[in-house]
Design a protein around this motif. Structure first.
Motif, short mmCIF file in Angstrom:
data_model
loop_
_atom_site.label_atom_id
_atom_site.label_comp_id
_atom_site.label_asym_id
_atom_site.label_seq_id
_atom_site.Cartn_x
_atom_site.Cartn_y
_atom_site.Cartn_z
N SER A 1 -7.25 -5.45 -6.26
CA SER A 1 -7.61 -4.38 -5.82
C SER A 1 -6.47 -3.27 -6.27
CB SER A 1 -7.27 -4.33 -4.29
OG SER A 1 -8.41 -4.90 -3.56
N LEU A 2 -5.46 -3.58 -6.63
CA LEU A 2 -4.18 -2.95 -7.00
C LEU A 2 -4.64 -2.35 -8.55
CD1 LEU A 2 -1.36 -1.43 -6.55
CD2 LEU A 2 -0.39 -3.39 -7.39
N TYR B 1 -7.57 5.34 -11.07
CA TYR B 1 -7.07 6.48 -10.65
C TYR B 1 -6.50 7.24 -12.01
CZ TYR B 1 -2.95 9.14 -9.05
OH TYR B 1 -2.02 9.93 -8.66
N VAL C 1 0.88 3.69 -3.19
CA VAL C 1 0.30 5.11 -3.06
C VAL C 1 1.41 6.43 -3.19
CG1 VAL C 1 -0.47 6.78 -1.18
CG2 VAL C 1 -1.64 4.50 -1.40
N VAL D 1 0.81 -1.34 0.02
CA VAL D 1 0.05 0.00 -0.11
C VAL D 1 1.08 1.13 -0.05
CG1 VAL D 1 -1.52 1.39 1.37
CG2 VAL D 1 -1.94 -1.26 1.20
N TRP E 1 -7.68 -0.34 -8.63
CA TRP E 1 -7.33 1.05 -8.07
C TRP E 1 -6.47 1.88 -9.08
CZ3 TRP E 1 -2.54 3.31 -7.06
CH2 TRP E 1 -2.31 4.45 -6.13
N GLN E 2 -5.60 1.19 -9.71
CA GLN E 2 -4.82 2.18 -10.91
C GLN E 2 -5.74 2.52 -12.11
OE1 GLN E 2 -1.14 0.04 -11.50
NE2 GLN E 2 -0.43 1.39 -13.42
N GLN F 1 -10.82 5.04 -3.27
CA GLN F 1 -10.34 6.45 -2.98
C GLN F 1 -10.04 7.26 -4.29
OE1 GLN F 1 -6.52 6.15 -3.57
NE2 GLN F 1 -6.33 8.53 -3.37
N PRO F 2 -9.71 6.87 -5.33
CA PRO F 2 -9.35 7.89 -6.54
C PRO F 2 -10.68 8.28 -7.19
CG PRO F 2 -8.26 5.73 -7.08
CD PRO F 2 -9.17 5.43 -5.68
N LEU G 1 -10.00 1.23 -0.37
CA LEU G 1 -8.60 1.98 -1.05
C LEU G 1 -8.91 2.07 -2.71
CD1 LEU G 1 -5.94 -0.15 0.75
CD2 LEU G 1 -6.44 2.23 0.83
N VAL G 2 -9.82 0.89 -3.11
CA VAL G 2 -10.04 0.95 -4.44
C VAL G 2 -10.91 2.22 -4.88
CG1 VAL G 2 -11.73 0.15 -6.39
CG2 VAL G 2 -9.80 -1.35 -4.94
#
Length: 798
Positions: free
Chosen positions: A111-112, A119, A67, A63, A115-116, A401-402, A398-399
């Motif tokens: 998740s990564l 983002y 981040v 994380v 998330w990307q 969040q962007p 976390l996902v």
């Protein structure tokens, strides 16, 4: 088991990042600003430090790295976090896969990637870009997760194999001592319990023969019945049943024990809860039997209570006796050997409990044992489901969040289109291939077929999405999953002449069943499909991906003829697929050699342990023939002749002989040079050693198996059982023996490795000399048919 030293990896990544930026900029003559250099140091320093400490907190490290690189990408020039943001994040994700479970790895990887994606959407909004950067990044993350999970699985397999061999070696040394203690304890319990009862009843009858002469006849009948029971019980001691399937329930056994003491005049009150089969029930039965025997010996006629309470946390076994009755003669008080207390404590200790004994306030005696309860050994961790839910919740936070507008560092207005971009199609195909790879071991035929179909869809996705990049990139991405499948060494066989589903008896020609005494008549079964072979799989992969490359090039347009394009595609695809196939073959051979070496060592350790324990059993059994059993037979003869005093004397002599034998058992050990060969009587030892090595084994003997077998059949059957149960595999196995029409049938299920040619050859050597038959099928079953020669059934006692 050494681990590769990867501690310099974060420093090497930092050096590589410095070469990419600002090194490349300085070579071009561009000097970065002081602000950019300061931000780069503030980002790269903590990221490198976290990567250096990633093994202690891998998820936290992932994380922080992701981040940190994402926040630094905003104010820094392009490429300033390229290495740390890709290879650094992949390294952190690989560490998560190697140090944490599969669920955590999948959650982090998915998740990564999501998330990307979010983002990028927050920064650049929706666009018609091909999105290959996102696809390639997702493939990098998938590769990191896969490599890490493979490394963790390999490390766990090596550790489990080493632990298994270490446990087998430890049990090999323990099994003879365990068998010696078992026989010592059972010999003490059986002889002391039954023979003490004979002495007590005979003494009471002799003391009351003037007033109640009928007690003498009852005592004589009791002595005859008890003598036969002792003979039967000691015979069972020499050849115990390999499984407890024929025994009554633990509660019934305890109630029958109490009734037996009531019949000899001992007042016993009991309250017994139902107990499950296992070590706790066996320990409770042995403790109650020994405690009641001591009451009958030292305090005959005293009121006694037996309490057995089975709870969640503990099982309480309490036997309390009152004070000895005044004037009541203790006919067996001088027959104790001083071993009872030690045997009681050893029973409780082996079951995982404790035992205390001592006098009560009213002059009686109490034996109290605390054994494990219902919840002992529960494998489910409390809160595990809540922990998983917490992981998913944190990942979702976390996902998403962007999507918060305040975190959008910059935005670009780009035109949007109505058509689906090639990047979206590529992402869907890559996700489908990843899911297919997860099913490779469960359904290999379907998985390989799906990979072939998906490989042909990559050129179609490029054409549909208007892809204008390198023409070979889409088919190359499609071939990546196939290469992974081939290199992983999936559940296919390398080709050859054996099939796990073949029901033909060994030695019979094709199309002809085996005839004679060992014939096995198979019931018709549904025809099974042949397993995939590696040559066929390789040829199919080359064909499919050659077609995919040819289609992609022809769709883009070329002046070369189609046959030239296909030839060039074949020349480029074949070496890649052959290399992946070679890697998979080498991995499969190395894994097979490792398993064969482990199974060989495990089989040798199991054989040595059983032989040592069998030597101990035979040594003690030989002593039984000339001591306890001989004097018990004399007691029965005196009782049948009506001589009560002589009967009591023979019972005392049998108890004295039992004490002498116990001394010899404790002091002596079997010599390693003269160990007898195990027979089917040692199946319980074989099953116990297999369970100690981590494999559950159940052995069933039907009532049709004769009590005496020919020596050759007995030895061959045992060695065949040892072979099939020690040839690898952790799944539960069942071994069943039956006899009918002059043939002993040994059926083993749950042993898929027994169909391997090397194992078949070893089994064939056992049955060939006896004119028997060997069959394998279905996939995890093997049958041996051994003929019983006429007239040899009485040759040797099993």
């Amino acid at each position: 088991m050494k681990r590769i030293d990867d501690r310099p990896a974060p420093v090497l990544l930092l050096c590589a990042q410095a070469v990419v930026w600002p090194g490349a900029a300085l070579v071009r003559g561009e000097v970065p600003s002081a602000y950019a250099l300061l931000v780069a140091v503030l980002v790269a320093g903590p990221v490198t430090a976290v990567l250096a400490l990633r093994r202690s907190r891998p998820v936290t490290a992932l994380v922080v790295v992701a981040v940190g690189c994402a926040l630094g990408a905003g104010p820094l020039p392009v490429g300033a976090t390229a290495v740390l943001g890709t290879a650094g994040v992949a390294l952190a994700l690989w560490t998560v896969a190697t140090e944490r479970d599969a669920f955590t790895t999948v959650v982090c990887g998915v998740s990564l990637a999501v998330w990307q994606l979010l983002y990028g959407l927050t920064l650049h909004r929706l666009s018609d870009r091909d999105g290959l950067d996102l696809v390639l990044t997702a493939l990098l993350y998938a590769a990191a997760c896969g490599a890490g999970m493979l490394a963790r699985r390999s490390r766990s397999a090596r550790r489990a194999s080493d632990d298994l061999l270490r446990r087998a070696e430890s049990e090999r040394r323990r099994l003879p001592a365990v068998e010696r203690r078992r026989m010592e304890r059972e010999l003490h319990d059986v002889s002391a319990h039954h023979l003490t009862a004979v002495v007590v009843t005979a003494g009471a009858a002799l003391g009351l023969r003037d007033r109640r002469p009928e007690l003498a006849d009852e005592a004589l009948r009791f002595a005859v019945d008890t003598g036969h029971e002792v003979t039967r019980a000691l015979g069972t001691l020499r050849a115990p049943a390999p499984s407890d399937s024929g025994l009554p329930a633990p509660e019934e056994r305890l109630l029958g024990l109490v009734d037996g003491f009531r019949r000899i005049g001992q007042p016993v009150d009991c309250a017994i809860d139902p107990l499950p089969e296992g070590a706790v029930a066996d320990a409770a039965y042995g403790i109650v039997r020994e405690a009641l025997t001591n009451v009958a010996r030292y305090a005959p006629g005293a009121a006694t209570t037996v309490r057995c309470r089975y709870g969640d946390d503990r099982t309480d076994v309490v036997v309390t006796s009152g004070a000895p009755l005044p004037g009541a003669p203790a006919h067996a008080a001088d027959l104790g050997g001083g071993r009872g207390q030690g045997i009681l404590r050893s029973r409780a200790r082996e079951a995982g409990g404790t035992l205390t004994t001592g006098p009560t306030e009213d002059g009686g005696w109490e034996v109290r044992a605390v054994l494990p309860g219902r919840m002992a050994g529960a494998g489910d961790r409390p809160g595990a489901r809540g922990y998983r839910a917490a992981q998913v919740t944190a990942a979702a936070g976390l996902v998403l969040q962007p999507l918060l507008p305040v975190l959008a560092i910059r935005a670009e207005e780009t035109p949007t289109g109505s058509d689906v971009s090639a990047g979206v199609l590529f992402a869907l195909l890559a996700a489908a291939q990843a899911v297919t790879l997860l099913w490779l071991r469960r359904a290999p035929r379907v998985a390989y077929g799906a990979l072939g179909v998906l490989a042909l869809l990559w050129p179609a996705a490029a054409a549909t999405g208007g892809y204008t990049g390198p023409v070979l990139l889409p088919p190359a991405l499609g071939a990546l999953a196939t290469c992974v499948a081939l290199a992983s060494g999936g559940p296919v066989r390398a080709g050859g002449g054996w099939s796990r589903s073949s029901p033909r008896p060994l030695g019979a020609p094709d199309g002809q069943p085996a005839q004679g005494r060992g014939e096995l008549r198979e019931r018709p079964r549904r025809r099974r499909s042949r397993p995939l072979t590696r040559p066929v799989l390789l040829a199919g992969a080359i064909t499919v991906h050659t077609a995919a490359v040819t289609t992609a090039v022809l769709d883009r347009g070329t002046g070369a003829p189609a046959w030239a394009v296909a030839t060039a595609a074949l020349a480029g695809t074949a070496p890649v697929m052959c290399a992946a196939h070679r890697v998979g073959t080498l991995r499969a051979r190395r894994a097979q050699a490792t398993r064969a070496e482990r199974d060989g060592r495990l089989g040798a350790l199991t054989g040595e342990a059983v032989r040592d324990a069998w030597a101990e059993r035979r040594r003690i059994a030989d002593g039984l023939e000339t001591t306890v059993l001989a004097r018990t037979a004399g007691m029965v003869a005196e009782a049948e002749a009506g001589r009560l005093e002589a009967t009591a004397e023979r019972a005392r002599e049998a108890l004295a002989a039992m004490r002498a034998l116990l001394d010899a058992v404790r002091d002596g050990e079997a010599g390693p040079a003269l160990r007898p060969q195990p027979t089917l009587q040692a199946l319980d030892l074989l099953a116990r050693q297999c369970r100690a090595a981590g494999r559950e084994v159940e052995i069933r003997l039907t009532g049709r198996v004769p009590g005496r077998l020919p020596a050759a059949v007995d030895l061959a059957a045992y060695h065949a059982a040892e072979t099939v149960l020690t040839t690898g595999g952790e799944q539960p196995a069942t071994l069943e023996l039956d006899a009918s029409d002059g043939t002993l049938t040994l059926t083993a299920t749950g042993v898929p490795s027994a169909a391997h040619p090397a194992v078949r050859e070893r089994l064939a050597a056992r049955v060939a000399a006896l004119d028997g038959a060997l069959t394998t099928g279905p996939a995890d079953t093997v049958r041996l048919l051994l003929p019983l020669a006429p007239g040899d059934g009485e040759e040797r006692e099993r």
